[in-house]
Write a protein that holds these residues in place. Structure first.
Motif, PDB file in Angstrom:
ATOM      1  N   THR A  36      43.269-100.187  16.438  1.00  0.00           N
ATOM      2  CA  THR A  36      43.244-100.746  17.783  1.00  0.00           C
ATOM      3  C   THR A  36      44.604-100.544  18.443  1.00  0.00           C
ATOM      4  O   THR A  36      45.524 -99.986  17.840  1.00  0.00           O
ATOM      5  N   ASP A  37      44.733-101.039  19.659  1.00  0.00           N
ATOM      6  CA  ASP A  37      46.015-100.929  20.351  1.00  0.00           C
ATOM      7  C   ASP A  37      46.836-102.209  20.236  1.00  0.00           C
ATOM      8  O   ASP A  37      47.742-102.447  21.035  1.00  0.00           O
ATOM      9  N   LEU A  38      46.543-103.036  19.233  1.00  0.00           N
ATOM     10  CA  LEU A  38      47.358-104.225  19.003  1.00  0.00           C
ATOM     11  C   LEU A  38      48.799-103.811  18.706  1.00  0.00           C
ATOM     12  O   LEU A  38      49.045-102.855  17.976  1.00  0.00           O
ATOM     13  N   THR A  39      49.739-104.538  19.270  1.00  0.00           N
ATOM     14  CA  THR A  39      51.146-104.237  19.063  1.00  0.00           C
ATOM     15  C   THR A  39      51.668-104.953  17.829  1.00  0.00           C
ATOM     16  O   THR A  39      50.985-105.820  17.248  1.00  0.00           O
ATOM     17  N   LEU A  40      52.890-104.618  17.424  1.00  0.00           N
ATOM     18  CA  LEU A  40      53.499-105.267  16.269  1.00  0.00           C
ATOM     19  C   LEU A  40      53.622-106.770  16.494  1.00  0.00           C
ATOM     20  O   LEU A  40      53.340-107.569  15.590  1.00  0.00           O
ATOM     21  N   SER A  41      54.005-107.182  17.684  1.00  0.00           N
ATOM     22  CA  SER A  41      54.126-108.613  17.978  1.00  0.00           C
ATOM     23  C   SER A  41      52.789-109.325  17.815  1.00  0.00           C
ATOM     24  O   SER A  41      52.722-110.452  17.307  1.00  0.00           O
TER      25      SER A  41
END
Length: 360
Positions: free
Chosen positions: A37-42
């Protein structure tokens, strides 16, 4: 009639203690597909902070409150702007596709969270309340049946690269192999390295792999090496070798994992169960026969069953490369350990999985 006052929210869990980095995370293996997915590290860190606080065996308690200052510690910042926090939380509410091996020829779409409540104090610190959705409970609670990774929050809290985070979980999930190969295209897909620049291995290696290697060895409990594997003049795969895992993570080697180093048990099994006058012919690498005969499969397969499985693997893997066949078999045995725990059904389940792939 006087207006009834609003009842206060009773949180299921509050805070992670004085040192949140020591909190333990249990993350279901199907949630590994979040890397696509495009979930970020944060956002991964926020999810891990939630998972670090719950009791994974108590699905009736889904609400967690991160106390003031905890989220900032998890994200490694002194201040979070409201717009930034709003964006990150909204992103965690997106519909995601979970790759669940129990869903044959299908997929499952879920939302991770159904509610988020964020309040900021006069010092600018946030208090966050998160509640996961009923559809996510299958992959958040009672996760023994789908398998899970266990690691401490401190292993990801200081990471600054999304690539490092995803690679850490991948290495942790495959550490039982000790040493294995992954196709270069599959590794790039795992890390979502789709830029044209990374078509050349020298850039992918210099800008992604080397940086991940340095950060993970410095900041996490996992120590590993890697090297490119060439076919002809081009790099086609990468071999990973996990050297050490500290902080008690070795305890994750439960029964669902494969012990590939127990050669003494393997030799004992062979001596006790194989008639020397009728040896098993191994045409494609001793590692494959070891996997089928040793404690990795709980010494449960007969000579005839080993032969059947060898033939099936050879047909299904479409290769005589013993490393690729071993990796193929490891994946299937791991799935068998998760979905067919009853010993009397394991051989037929393993055969059926491989036969279905041959038919397809």
């Amino acid at each position: 009639m006087p207006k009834r006052s609003k009842l206060p929210i009773i949180f299921d869990y509050e805070g992670m203690g004085t040192n949140p980095s020591n909190a333990e995370i249990q993350k279901a293996r199907p949630l590994q597909s979040l890397s696509e997915t495009d979930l970020t590290l944060s956002e991964f860190k926020i999810l891990d902070a939630y998972l670090a606080r719950i009791n994974s065996h108590d699905p009736d308690k889904r609400t967690v409150q991160l106390e003031k200052g905890e989220l900032e510690k998890v994200l490694g910042v002194s201040e979070i702007k409201q717009d930034d926090l709003n964006k990150r939380l909204r992103h965690l509410f997106q519909v995601i596709e979970v790759k669940d091996e129990s869903k044959r020829k299908g997929f499952k779409l879920i939302n991770l969270f159904e509610e988020a409540d964020a309040e900021q104090d006069k010092d600018g610190l946030w208090q966050i309340t998160l509640t996961c959705t009923p559809s996510a409970r299958e992959y958040v609670f009672n996760i023994d049946n789908v398998g899970y990774l266990r690691y401490r929050l401190k292993n990801v809290i200081n990471l600054t690269s999304r690539y490092s985070y995803v690679l850490f979980l991948y290495l942790l999930d495959n550490r039982f192999r000790k040493s294995w190969c992954i196709d270069l295209a599959d590794l790039k897909a795992l890390l979502t390295c789709n830029a044209d620049r990374y078509k050349q291995f020298k850039f992918f290696n210099a800008e992604i792999l080397k940086k991940c290697h340095r950060e993970l060895c410095e900041k996490t409990d996992i120590n590993f090496d890697y090297k490119p594997i060439k076919r002809g003049r081009s790099v086609s795969a990468v071999e990973f070798t996990v050297n050490t895992i500290n902080d008690g993570l070795e305890e994750q080697l439960h029964s669902e994992h494969l012990n590939l180093d127990d050669t003494s048990q393997n030799n004992e099994f062979i001596e006790q169960n194989i008639d020397s006058s009728e040896p098993i012919e191994i045409d494609y690498g001793s590692e494959l026969s070891n996997l089928l005969g040793n404690a990795a499969c709980d010494n449960e397969f007969s000579i005839e069953q080993v032969r059947v499985l060898q033939d099936l693997v050879l047909k299904a893997a479409h290769t005589h490369d013993h490393i690729e066949m071993c990796n193929y078999l490891i994946a299937k045995v791991h799935k068998m350990n998760v979905y067919a725990p009853q010993k009397e059904k394991r051989f037929s389940y393993l055969c059926s999985m491989i036969e279905n792939e041959i038919k397809e």
